[in-house]
Enzyme design. Structure first.
Site, PDB file in Angstrom:
ATOM      1  N   CYS A  76     -28.278  -7.257   3.309  1.00 46.88           N
ATOM      2  CA  CYS A  76     -27.526  -6.066   3.265  1.00 46.88           C
ATOM      3  C   CYS A  76     -27.107  -5.553   4.459  1.00 46.88           C
ATOM      4  CB  CYS A  76     -28.320  -4.868   2.820  1.00 46.88           C
ATOM      5  SG  CYS A  76     -29.152  -5.214   1.300  1.00 46.88           S
ATOM      6  N   HIS A 111     -24.716   1.133   4.289  1.00 49.93           N
ATOM      7  CA  HIS A 111     -24.998   0.316   3.108  1.00 49.93           C
ATOM      8  C   HIS A 111     -25.485   1.306   2.021  1.00 49.93           C
ATOM      9  CE1 HIS A 111     -26.863  -2.478   0.591  1.00 49.93           C
ATOM     10  NE2 HIS A 111     -28.320  -1.990   1.119  1.00 49.93           N
ATOM     11  N   ASN A 144     -27.105  -0.812  -5.742  1.00 56.12           N
ATOM     12  CA  ASN A 144     -26.967  -1.437  -4.383  1.00 56.12           C
ATOM     13  C   ASN A 144     -26.338  -2.917  -4.630  1.00 56.12           C
ATOM     14  OD1 ASN A 144     -27.807  -3.150  -2.171  1.00 56.12           O
ATOM     15  ND2 ASN A 144     -30.079  -2.475  -2.050  1.00 56.12           N
TER      16      ASN A 144
END
Ligand code: ACO
Length: 307
Positions: free
Chosen positions: A112, A234, A264
């Site tokens: 990420c 993020h 996500n």
């Protein structure tokens, strides 16, 4: 020298699974997922490969800055943890598809944190005078490495690709990157298996390390918080973003989010958000942004970027 965003693109799967769909698969509910994560839906790619998705996002990004020719791209970096092919790299396949014949290309795996690490890498090349323009792509098919029987993790993830074209500009930049490999067990994915996560540890790590990273970049850049237009984090969890805003003492309005729609998407989440903001006119020329990524490794990083 820093990077200026001059084009963005995205590839968004058309298949959408909302929380109610997941409640048919595992014991959970729309209410629980929204309350704990802020996520309502995620997009799932069943047909295209990660490479095809990366190419679509790249083509759109190049179309959005038509004044730049593909031959002027000096580097293509693709970040992904969920791509089908080992070789050739996705980035080389993007290069061939868009005709960026003068670019060097490689794939980068930093989970990420991938997009921020790739951007920072491009800045280093720009500061060395090696390149003037770069194409950075985050592409993920997390649905292929998600354990759809594990309710504590499957509610979080989605698929997508985002791309940004970055141009070197004379303004002073600022960045940071850090890793703590001794804590790798917090978030793992053995080859051929699925993502395994200690959610609470990830949460604690994120809310502590991201504000520190942002403060470090602000100090290096000698930039006051008031002069930051947006913090592009993020998109892991709404509560993480809210907690970072609170710890920084900044209004939540400066932390745009799209995790309600996509969940996500790991390294794709920052470029997907950038594309949404850029195309909706929310990033006028001169906008000052701080991006921050965090995730498996553990790894985290932040950087200043302008438009
Ligand atoms: N639906 C209903 N109940 C659930 C679900 C679910 N989907 N998942 C867990 N529960 C239950 C647990 O079993 C537990 O029940 P118990 O009290 O009877 O034992 C209870 O809910 C609480 O579980 P916790 O794990 O403590 O829930 P928490 O509030 O920590 O939320 C979550 C879990 C959403 C994963 C949270 O920890 C989180 O968001 N962590 C961050 C993780 C993250 O963002 N990871 C992304 C990958 S890494 C990255 O992108 C950086």
């Amino acid at each position: 020298m820093t990077g200026r965003i001059i084009g963005t693109g995205a590839c968004i799967p058309t298949l959408v699974w909302d929380n109610n769909k997941l409640a048919e698969m595992v014991e959970t509910s729309d209410e629980w997922i929204r309350e704990r994560t802020g996520i309502a839906r995620r997009h799932i790619e069943k047909e295209r490969t990660a490479t095809e998705m990366a190419i679509e996002a790249a083509q759109k990004a190049m179309e959005s800055c038509a004044e730049l020719k593909a031959e002027e791209i000096g580097a293509i970096i693709v970040c992904s943890i969920a791509q089908e092919e080992v070789l050739p790299s996705v980035s080389c396949q993007v290069q061939a598809a868009i005709g960026a014949e003068n670019a060097f290309c490689f794939d980068l795996k930093a989970a990420c944190s991938g997009f921020v690490f790739a951007y920072n890498t491009c800045l280093a090349y720009m500061n060395m005078g090696l390149i003037k323009n770069a194409l950075i792509i985050g592409v993920e098919k997390l649905s292929t490495i998600t354990d759809w029987t594990d309710r504590s993790s499957c509610i979080l993830f989605g698929d997508g690709a985002g791309a940004a074209v970055i141009n070197a500009c004379e303004e002073e930049g600022a960045m940071m990157m850090k890793c703590d490999g001794s804590r790798g067990e917090v978030l793992t994915c053995p080859a051929g298996s699925t993502l395994l996560m200690n959610g609470q540890e990830v949460f604690k790590f994120a809310v502590r390390s991201v504000p520190e990273a942002i403060n470090e970049v602000l100090a290096k850049k000698m930039l006051a918080k008031e002069d930051v237009d947006y913090y592009i984090l993020h998109q892991a969890n709404r509560r993480i973003v809210e907690s970072v805003a609170k710890r920084l003492g900044e209004p939540i309005e400066k932390f745009p989010m799209n995790l309600e729609e996509y969940g996500n998407t790991s390294s794709a989440s920052i470029p997907l958000l950038l594309d949404e903001l850029y195309r909706s006119g929310k990033l006028p020329k001169g906008s000052r942004l701080i991006m921050a990524g965090f995730g498996a490794g553990l790894s985290w990083g932040a950087s200043y970027v302008t438009v």
